[in-house]
Design a protein around this motif. Structure first.
Motif, PDB file in Angstrom:
ATOM      1  N   UNK A 108      88.203  13.077  -3.963  1.00  0.00           N
ATOM      2  CA  UNK A 108      88.752  13.261  -2.615  1.00  0.00           C
ATOM      3  C   UNK A 108      88.401  12.139  -1.644  1.00  0.00           C
ATOM      4  N   UNK A 109      87.163  11.635  -1.741  1.00  0.00           N
ATOM      5  CA  UNK A 109      86.746  10.612  -0.775  1.00  0.00           C
ATOM      6  C   UNK A 109      87.483   9.302  -0.953  1.00  0.00           C
ATOM      7  N   UNK A 110      88.126   9.090  -2.102  1.00  0.00           N
ATOM      8  CA  UNK A 110      88.879   7.847  -2.284  1.00  0.00           C
ATOM      9  C   UNK A 110      90.055   7.768  -1.318  1.00  0.00           C
ATOM     10  N   UNK A 111      90.565   8.923  -0.905  1.00  0.00           N
ATOM     11  CA  UNK A 111      91.684   8.914   0.036  1.00  0.00           C
ATOM     12  C   UNK A 111      91.237   8.566   1.446  1.00  0.00           C
ATOM     13  N   UNK A 112      89.930   8.615   1.697  1.00  0.00           N
ATOM     14  CA  UNK A 112      89.379   8.136   2.968  1.00  0.00           C
ATOM     15  C   UNK A 112      89.075   6.648   2.906  1.00  0.00           C
ATOM     16  N   UNK A 113      89.276   6.041   1.741  1.00  0.00           N
ATOM     17  CA  UNK A 113      89.007   4.618   1.527  1.00  0.00           C
ATOM     18  C   UNK A 113      87.566   4.259   1.879  1.00  0.00           C
ATOM     19  N   UNK A 114      86.641   5.175   1.627  1.00  0.00           N
ATOM     20  CA  UNK A 114      85.223   4.914   1.875  1.00  0.00           C
ATOM     21  C   UNK A 114      84.440   5.701   0.824  1.00  0.00           C
ATOM     22  N   UNK A 115      83.994   5.021  -0.229  1.00  0.00           N
ATOM     23  CA  UNK A 115      83.426   5.727  -1.371  1.00  0.00           C
ATOM     24  C   UNK A 115      82.463   4.821  -2.122  1.00  0.00           C
ATOM     25  N   UNK A 116      81.789   5.392  -3.108  1.00  0.00           N
ATOM     26  CA  UNK A 116      80.830   4.624  -3.909  1.00  0.00           C
ATOM     27  C   UNK A 116      81.010   4.952  -5.388  1.00  0.00           C
ATOM     28  N   UNK A 117      79.984   4.651  -6.185  1.00  0.00           N
ATOM     29  CA  UNK A 117      80.093   4.814  -7.636  1.00  0.00           C
ATOM     30  C   UNK A 117      80.339   6.256  -8.059  1.00  0.00           C
ATOM     31  N   UNK A 118      80.094   7.189  -7.156  1.00  0.00           N
ATOM     32  CA  UNK A 118      80.313   8.588  -7.491  1.00  0.00           C
ATOM     33  C   UNK A 118      81.739   8.910  -7.889  1.00  0.00           C
ATOM     34  N   UNK A 119      82.697   8.053  -7.499  1.00  0.00           N
ATOM     35  CA  UNK A 119      84.095   8.319  -7.870  1.00  0.00           C
ATOM     36  C   UNK A 119      84.297   8.180  -9.381  1.00  0.00           C
ATOM     37  N   UNK A 120      83.509   7.334 -10.021  1.00  0.00           N
ATOM     38  CA  UNK A 120      83.591   7.208 -11.480  1.00  0.00           C
ATOM     39  C   UNK A 120      83.023   8.446 -12.170  1.00  0.00           C
ATOM     40  N   UNK A 121      82.004   9.050 -11.568  1.00  0.00           N
ATOM     41  CA  UNK A 121      81.426  10.276 -12.126  1.00  0.00           C
ATOM     42  C   UNK A 121      82.431  11.419 -11.990  1.00  0.00           C
ATOM     43  N   UNK A 122      83.113  11.483 -10.856  1.00  0.00           N
ATOM     44  CA  UNK A 122      84.173  12.481 -10.673  1.00  0.00           C
ATOM     45  C   UNK A 122      85.237  12.311 -11.754  1.00  0.00           C
TER      46      UNK A 122
END
Length: 426
Positions: free
Chosen positions: A208-222
């Motif tokens: 979800x946070x990728x749509x805010x264009x502000x994220x970290x490595x956690x998107x790969x874990x998702x």
């Protein structure tokens, strides 16, 4: 399947030939169509995969006698700011060495065609998606695959690199020994001060946070959690949605895919369900790191794990599925580059082509599905939320177009050309 086949002379392009004993002798697609600047790499006419802005050809490394994937990116299709990003990312990719990453052999800029070309290992196995659809899956195999992916993610994250487009279509597996290779790092990004600021990826696997264009490595874990979910249920995440627009609505509202609820209902897979939730759910704004997950007790292999937990997928019509492409900075769906560097599947099977299925879907809801608004947003039947309990934000999909100085990408290409030193991956 085979190695480099026969050798060809280094004469004129029109006379170069190559022989692949698996596919027959001296075919039209075995002609050398192009050489690298230093004539180390030969490109054949055989197309391995094709996306919106990239074509992947079969080729050969004449110095080491091995097959390669010749990746040609059409830079004319990108805005100036994106051209610089592509150059930076390809330069970054050639510095990575890990047993679970496709080997990277060289890169250069072709000013006549206005292409960036990079050369990688040509992988002959199928995708993880094809593997789990075709073969029974034991919990032992499931855990071994996850451990290999996590080991690679830990390496990438230690080097401040996010993959950003991890999915079962971009993970390749050798069915003979179960070894996994992660490919299609074309959307990878090195982080600055721990956060990224662009919207890129495949909607079904985007946090979800990728749509805010502000994220970290956690998107790969998702994304890993979504891959695990697909492996266990044999359903692509959000396959109940009729188009990309509906996927985006559910993700940004915090609604999990229906497949997660189906997994929760399988009592014998409760521990696997808990692991998937651990990957996709952010607690206090963070998810476990790849290193932390490698130490998770769930991934310890026991005798009981030899039991088969899933079986080959039966060919049935899936309701509401769409032909999933990727999302780029403007939030527009485009064709994915899924088959890059992989042979063994036909291009139409390995490349997820962008479609127009989302047209007319915006504003609609799945029949019988959960409401996209109100107090129920963010809650599924099993009680899992993807956002922090205290952070129920939703976001609009979009991106800002940044400018760049004219000719910047040409200047960068001066340091870009490098046909490689012949090193194989780590």
């Amino acid at each position: 399947s085979g190695g480099a086949g026969g050798t060809a002379s280094n004469g004129d392009v029109d006379h170069g030939r190559d022989v692949d004993l698996d596919r027959g002798l001296d075919t039209e697609t075995d002609k050398v169509a192009e050489w690298s600047p230093e004539r180390r790499f030969a490109r054949f006419a055989h197309v391995v995969g094709e996306g919106a802005f990239k074509v992947v050809y079969r080729g050969e490394d004449r110095e080491f006698g091995r097959e390669i994937a010749w990746n040609a990116i059409n830079m004319k299709a990108y805005k100036n700011v994106d051209k610089q990003r592509i150059l930076d990312e390809v330069k970054m990719l050639r510095s990575l060495r890990h047993p679970r990453l496709l080997g990277f052999y060289g890169s250069w800029f072709d000013p006549e065609k206005y292409q960036v070309v990079f050369v990688t290992e040509l992988f002959h196995g199928g995708t993880l998606k094809q593997f789990v659809d075709k073969y029974p899956l034991s919990m032992t195999t499931f855990k071994k695959i996850l451990r290999q992916i996590l080991d690679c993610l830990a390496y990438l994250h230690e080097n401040s690199v996010m993959h950003r487009d991890l999915k079962c279509d971009n993970i390749f597996i050798d069915a003979a020994d179960g070894s996994v290779t992660i490919g299609d790092l074309g959307l990878s990004k090195q982080t600055v001060e721990g956060a990224a600021k662009s919207i890129l990826g495949t909607p079904e696997f985007m946090a979800p946070e990728m749509y805010d264009a502000d994220y970290n490595e956690g998107v790969d874990i998702y994304a890993l959690g979504m891959c695990a979910l697909e492996m266990l249920t044999k359903q692509a995440p959000y396959s109940e949605c009729r188009g990309v627009a509906q996927v985006m609505k559910k993700v940004t509202a915090g609604l999990p895919p229906d497949a997660l609820g189906e997994l929760a209902a399988k009592e014998e897979l409760h521990d696997a369900y808990e692991f998937v939730v651990k990957c996709v759910k952010a607690i206090d704004g963070r998810r476990p790191s790849a290193k932390e997950l490698l130490d998770d007790p769930f991934l310890a292999i026991t005798d009981a794990d030899d039991a088969v937990v899933t079986y080959p997928l039966k060919k049935t019509d899936e309701k509401g599925t769409h032909n999933g492409g990727d999302v780029h900075d403007e939030g527009v769906e485009s064709a994915g580059d899924g088959g890059a560097g992989v042979e063994g599947v036909e291009p139409e099977e390995s490349v997820r082509s962008g479609g127009g299925d989302e047209q007319g879907a915006e504003g609609g809801e799945e029949e019988g599905g959960p409401s996209m608004g109100g107090d129920s947003a963010g809650e599924d039947e099993g009680g899992a939320r993807f956002y922090d309990e205290e952070d129920g934000r939703t976001s609009d999909v979009g991106g800002e177009d940044g400018g760049s100085e004219g000719g910047r990408e040409r200047h960068a290409s001066a340091e870009f050309d490098d046909e490689g030193d012949g090193d194989d991956r780590g």
